[in-house]
Design an enzyme around this catalytic site. Sequence first.
Site, mmCIF file in Angstrom:
data_model
loop_
_atom_site.group_PDB
_atom_site.id
_atom_site.type_symbol
_atom_site.label_atom_id
_atom_site.label_comp_id
_atom_site.label_asym_id
_atom_site.label_seq_id
_atom_site.Cartn_x
_atom_site.Cartn_y
_atom_site.Cartn_z
ATOM 1 N N HIS A 214 18.356 20.207 28.863
ATOM 2 C CA HIS A 214 17.078 19.841 29.484
ATOM 3 C C HIS A 214 16.472 18.661 28.747
ATOM 4 C CE1 HIS A 214 14.191 21.337 26.389
ATOM 5 N NE2 HIS A 214 15.184 22.157 26.081
ATOM 6 N N CYS A 215 15.596 17.926 29.448
ATOM 7 C CA CYS A 215 14.823 16.861 28.810
ATOM 8 C C CYS A 215 13.365 17.300 28.821
ATOM 9 C CB CYS A 215 15.031 15.530 29.534
ATOM 10 S SG CYS A 215 14.545 15.554 31.267
ATOM 11 N N VAL A 216 12.440 16.369 28.847
ATOM 12 C CA VAL A 216 11.020 16.719 28.760
ATOM 13 C C VAL A 216 10.540 17.463 29.991
ATOM 14 C CG1 VAL A 216 8.685 15.794 28.504
ATOM 15 C CG2 VAL A 216 10.578 14.764 27.244
ATOM 16 N N ARG B 74 12.920 18.151 32.975
ATOM 17 C CA ARG B 74 13.961 18.557 33.921
ATOM 18 C C ARG B 74 15.091 19.362 33.280
ATOM 19 N NH1 ARG B 74 15.334 12.737 35.074
ATOM 20 N NH2 ARG B 74 13.824 12.429 33.415
#
Length: 470
Positions: free
Chosen positions: A26-28, A30
């Site tokens: 995951h990113c910030v 999504r």
Amino acid sequence: MGELNKSARQIVEAVGGAENIAAATHCVTRLRFALIDESKVDQEMLDQIDVVKGSFSTNGQFQVVIGQGTVNKVYAELVKETGIGESTKDEVKKASEKNMNPLQRAVKTLADIFIPILPAIVTAGLLMGINNILTAEGIFFSTKSIVQVYPQWADLANMINLIAGTAFTFLPALIGWSAVKRFGGNPLLGIVLGVMLVHPDLLNAWGYGAAEQSGEIPVWNLFGLEVQKVGYQGQVLPILLASYMLAKIEVFLTKRTPEGIQLLVVAPITLLLTGFASFIIIGPITFAIGNVLTSGLISVFGSFAALGGLLYGGFYSALVITGMHHTFLAVDLQLIGSKLGGTFLWPMLALSNIAQGSAALAMMFIVKDEKQKGLSLTSGISAYLGITEPAIFGVNLRYRFPFIIAMVSSGLAGMYISSQGVLASSVGVGGVPGIFSIMSQYWGAFAIGMAIVLIVPFAGTYAYARFKHK
């Protein structure tokens, strides 16, 4: 936490089950999946999950928009549910590359290089905006700047300008660090390579034209071979190609050199070979190619400014969907480093983001579902601040017409500001704060462009929805 566990289970089921997930991270905002078969995704089921704000596929990854603060919790539950184990972003990227064609791999490579250095570049852009406010004439006083009226502010402005200019002065070092890391080499050698290309003993690239006309370009004489002592400030292509060469040489030597003498052999030989190649072959050739490309682009926009603005401003959002928009950061930086001293592409990026935000905000007054109302509001504000994914994938593409109306609006705004010759001195936050990266003499024209993308997408989306409803 029970609701998040339920949502995680539903997401896993919607993307084809745990057996369809090759890797996940995951990113910030999504969840990022490398799926074995994307055709197994149940889009309708995914859209019905409460925490999901949108989804899209790009660069071989299937991404699910969750939102900041929640995504990490959902990911933790997803790991528990599937037992796949936490994956790093690099692992997911490697897994997703299997689903890419050559063009997608090339775009992804550029994105992998430039995205990590964005914080430094955006920060520099914002600080340059502050410096513009302090030093530009005619903003607060009719014929003078703040530092002219209040001289005690001059040194503060000079310090801000120095801090802001550092990222662009040593841009090859930033790119060298990121590119060598991406190509599998030691990023510290990439920094050394980048700094080497802008060494103060070299002729500054911005003074090359004048030195060439006067015939005063300094040279090294290597046994009869004359090599120009020219730096590559503001250049993108030389450091990209040199970084690739450095990484490959380093990897080659590391595999074939005994571990006990690697420190004495690998780095020195790698830097020597890459350094000689950079100044003798890579630098001159890529410098010429870069100049031809930027001159051509400047010429096209100079002759067909309105058409270029209409097309780039209108279709930029479509580039975001494909992920190809990352490639244009390199073009922006090349334009900033050229004789033009600024970029005419980045202002259209900022207006495109605002247009998508305005269309998303209009949907808040149209949709009946409370979840969609909340998403329209938060994603619209987010787009105004430069983050468009929630607005594009969570709202506008879902209903299609807001996305199209926003594209048309940003095309019109792009056509106007291009015809006015609007330039940004740097790249910054691609939304409403983007005005601070615009050269002060173009603030008026850019403000009109902002008015277009604030009003037209909102009014157009609202009017179309009401007309369609009737």
